[in-house]
Design an enzyme around this catalytic site. Sequence first.
Site, mmCIF file in Angstrom:
data_model
loop_
_atom_site.group_PDB
_atom_site.id
_atom_site.type_symbol
_atom_site.label_atom_id
_atom_site.label_comp_id
_atom_site.label_asym_id
_atom_site.label_seq_id
_atom_site.Cartn_x
_atom_site.Cartn_y
_atom_site.Cartn_z
ATOM 1 N N GLU A 171 0.721 -1.225 0.191
ATOM 2 C CA GLU A 171 -0.123 0.006 -0.245
ATOM 3 C C GLU A 171 0.963 1.164 0.052
ATOM 4 O OE1 GLU A 171 -2.797 -0.118 3.074
ATOM 5 O OE2 GLU A 171 -3.920 -1.968 2.142
ATOM 6 N N GLU A 277 -5.639 -7.688 -0.346
ATOM 7 C CA GLU A 277 -6.386 -7.700 0.814
ATOM 8 C C GLU A 277 -7.563 -7.337 0.743
ATOM 9 O OE1 GLU A 277 -4.921 -5.003 3.496
ATOM 10 O OE2 GLU A 277 -2.841 -5.578 3.506
#
Length: 350
Positions: A171, A277
């Site tokens: 991320e 995710e």
Amino acid sequence: MERRSLSLLFRAARLIAGLSIAGCLSVAQAQPNEHTGIDLIGINMSGANFAPHITPGKVGTNYFYPEEKYFKYYASKNIRLIRFPFIWERLQHDLYKGVNFDQMRLLKRTLDFAANHNQKVILDMHNYGRYKGKLIGSPQVPYEAYATVWRKLAKAFKNHPALLGYDIMNEPHSTDGLWPGAAQAAVDAIREVDMDSLIFVEGDRWASTFHWRYVNEDFLINDPADKIIYEGHLYLDKDFSGRYAKDEVVDPMLGVERVRPFVEWLKENNLKGFLGEYGVPGHSESMLLAMDNLLGYLNENCMPSAYWAGGPGWGKYVLAVEPVDGKDRPQMEILQKHISNSCTEYGPEQ
């Protein structure tokens, strides 16, 4: 513009060399027993990424490397795809010194546990595009320092039977345009020592699948091995963060709608993808239905995914899929439903 021109050449090569990824993925394919197809359903085996603000921290106190029983549980559920987050600052205490022996030993132990249960691991550097709070590509953290640590990791683990690939950064966000150069530097460094393993590359803005085309439209990495898997993340709460309100209700197709921009981008560019995710509260019927529809859509496109999260230390955290008092969480039933598939390689196909 130069990167995009080069990418057009690589894209053309992909039409001919698509089997290269399929060949690599064959190591992750399920043995014929209780389900068919490749391993599309995975989990994040969390714990080693806990307390990232305390570094290096103490294993067993601030963070946890999971014992073998965790791998055994998921193997018993026919889940053999593991994304494993770790923290760069624990692996390398000083940017210009070597990697930590104990952390490398624990990473190898993790891979060994997975190998014992016929599982494949994606090693995930869980650092959000930073080292000690400084952006990769800034004067404090030059690209070469980032490339060097990935070169060391690839050299150490490239031949491990449980290794599926490298998730070079979790991320990245607010990177001031530095992330594409960092990603390319890591890929180049890995390919100096490992031409066989997959490399998972996440986009800027927290790898959000819904926002992918706003910030990552031209994010095309050159890989001489042609084994890049682009990775996005999604959550179903109002601000996309995974911090769900207690009684939040969602549309049953919300997950599909949030992942669709990413899938369409992959199709248009003839690329492979992974949802690294996602997670929903186990007490919410609307969230569980949205998760069910999301996984159905991903499986239709032969795109693997990893649920957030399993492993030690979660307690009764509402997104966790780790059993409580020996009882499976509601999310596990949905994961089980989508294990069988007819896919032979990662998608999506055009």
